[in-house]
Design a protein around this motif. Structure first.
Motif, PDB file in Angstrom:
ATOM      1  N   THR A  97       0.845  -1.180   0.000  1.00 35.92           N
ATOM      2  CA  THR A  97       0.000   0.000   0.000  1.00 35.92           C
ATOM      3  C   THR A  97       0.882   1.232   0.000  1.00 35.92           C
ATOM      4  O   THR A  97       2.103   1.141   0.136  1.00 35.92           O
ATOM      5  CB  THR A  97      -0.938   0.010   1.217  1.00 35.92           C
ATOM      6  N   GLU A  98       0.269   2.378  -0.188  1.00 32.60           N
ATOM      7  CA  GLU A  98       1.047   3.613  -0.152  1.00 32.60           C
ATOM      8  C   GLU A  98       1.159   4.104   1.287  1.00 32.60           C
ATOM      9  O   GLU A  98       0.432   3.653   2.172  1.00 32.60           O
ATOM     10  CB  GLU A  98       0.394   4.669  -1.029  1.00 32.60           C
ATOM     11  N   CYS A  99       2.077   5.031   1.496  1.00 33.59           N
ATOM     12  CA  CYS A  99       2.276   5.553   2.838  1.00 33.59           C
ATOM     13  C   CYS A  99       2.809   6.974   2.760  1.00 33.59           C
ATOM     14  O   CYS A  99       3.820   7.223   2.108  1.00 33.59           O
ATOM     15  CB  CYS A  99       3.260   4.665   3.601  1.00 33.59           C
ATOM     16  N   HIS A 129       1.036   7.227   7.686  1.00 29.65           N
ATOM     17  CA  HIS A 129       1.832   6.070   8.090  1.00 29.65           C
ATOM     18  C   HIS A 129       1.161   5.268   9.206  1.00 29.65           C
ATOM     19  O   HIS A 129       1.263   4.039   9.226  1.00 29.65           O
ATOM     20  CB  HIS A 129       3.253   6.488   8.476  1.00 29.65           C
ATOM     21  N   ALA A 132      -1.349   3.080   7.458  1.00 29.77           N
ATOM     22  CA  ALA A 132      -0.746   1.967   6.716  1.00 29.77           C
ATOM     23  C   ALA A 132      -0.551   0.778   7.645  1.00 29.77           C
ATOM     24  O   ALA A 132      -0.857  -0.373   7.291  1.00 29.77           O
ATOM     25  CB  ALA A 132       0.584   2.402   6.109  1.00 29.77           C
ATOM     26  N   VAL A 146       5.271  -0.807   1.975  1.00 31.57           N
ATOM     27  CA  VAL A 146       4.767   0.515   1.614  1.00 31.57           C
ATOM     28  C   VAL A 146       5.618   1.100   0.503  1.00 31.57           C
ATOM     29  O   VAL A 146       6.808   0.808   0.369  1.00 31.57           O
ATOM     30  CB  VAL A 146       4.775   1.481   2.821  1.00 31.57           C
TER      31      VAL A 146
END
Length: 279
Positions: A97-99, A129, A132, A146
């Motif tokens: 996933t993105e962070c 964050h 996440a 991430v």
């Protein structure tokens, strides 16, 4: 959108068709309804990809889950932390996933970016964050990763601390270098990818590409789809400066403006020159 991209790139693509590049750069469009939660957008040869919506300011962003041969991978792309991801990514082997670090005040002090602008961007488009780590806790993957974040030395510890506030499982960054993730049913390990540089690049092992142990002496290459003569006026070539005017006489060579026929590449000799043991 893809039709528009093809129109925009037409000049560039046709220019490359002057070379014997063959096929492989085509764009196949596979449209699907982004509202079809957990719908199948690809299903072929035992490989299935499902999708669900992501909240990324504008409707249309999607996350994807790949299932193949008993293994699974989720790529959420950009978006706010959401319940659908927690639901449909559950139990995946590799969860990426993105962070974005929720550190607007530090960003303001370091770069001068207004705190409100940073917060507004994160809070309408991205995953902090802490979130996440929370998503990883809900998904419970074999490894959580991430990407799309500021890999700043001063912020790495803060990023890990936020993620570890919720997730205590296997975790890895997907940056700054390209990361390779090896996955089997028994183990997962990560390593930095080995990429060719601008010089001294190593050609691939053509035995794997050709699906054979025997490397032929030569490979036949495709003819260019659009030779220069078919996409350039003669007058343009007539305006070229005569190479005799800039080559010193003792090193002059006649310019090669037409490819030989047939087009072949001495692949066996090339692979031996690059150090492959073909015997």
């Amino acid at each position: 959108m893809i039709d528009g991209m093809k129109q925009m790139l037409r000049w560039h693509l046709e220019a490359f068709d002057h070379f014997p590049i063959g096929d492989g750069y085509e764009v196949d469009v596979n449209e699907f309804d982004w509202k079809d939660e957990n719908g199948v957008c690809f299903d072929r040869n035992g490989t299935q990809v499902r999708h669900w919506r992501r909240s990324h300011a504008k409707d249309g962003a999607s996350a994807y889950r790949l299932d193949w041969n008993g293994l699974s991978f989720v790529w959420t792309g950009d978006g706010r932390p959401d319940e659908l991801t927690a639901k449909y990514a559950a139990g995946v082997d590799v969860f990426v996933t993105e962070c974005q670090n929720d550190t607007a005040r530090l960003i303001q002090q370091k770069y001068g970016v207004p705190e409100w602008l940073y917060d507004y961007t994160i809070d309408t488009h991205h995953t902090p964050h802490y979130a996440a780590g929370y998503l990883m806790k809900q998904v419970n993957p074999r490894i959580g990763m991430v990407t799309h974040f500021e890999f700043e030395e001063d912020l790495i510890a803060e990023t890990v601390a936020g993620i570890r506030a919720h997730w205590d499982g296997f975790f890895a960054f997907g940056a700054p270098d390209v990361v390779t993730v090896n996955v089997t049913s028994d183990a997962i390990w990560i390593r930095k990818a080995v990429l060719p540089g601008l010089t001294g690049a190593r050609i691939p092992d053509f035995r794997k590409l050709l699906g054979t142990k025997d490397v032929p002496e030569e490979l036949d290459l495709p003819r260019p789809r659009l030779p220069r003569e078919e996409q350039q006026e003669q007058h343009t070539r007539d305006l070229e400066i005569d190479p005799h005017t800039y080559y010193p006489p003792d090193v002059y060579k006649e310019p090669l403006v037409r490819l030989p026929d047939p087009l072949t590449m001495p692949i066996r000799q090339i692979m031996e020159n690059f150090g492959y043991d073909l015997d």
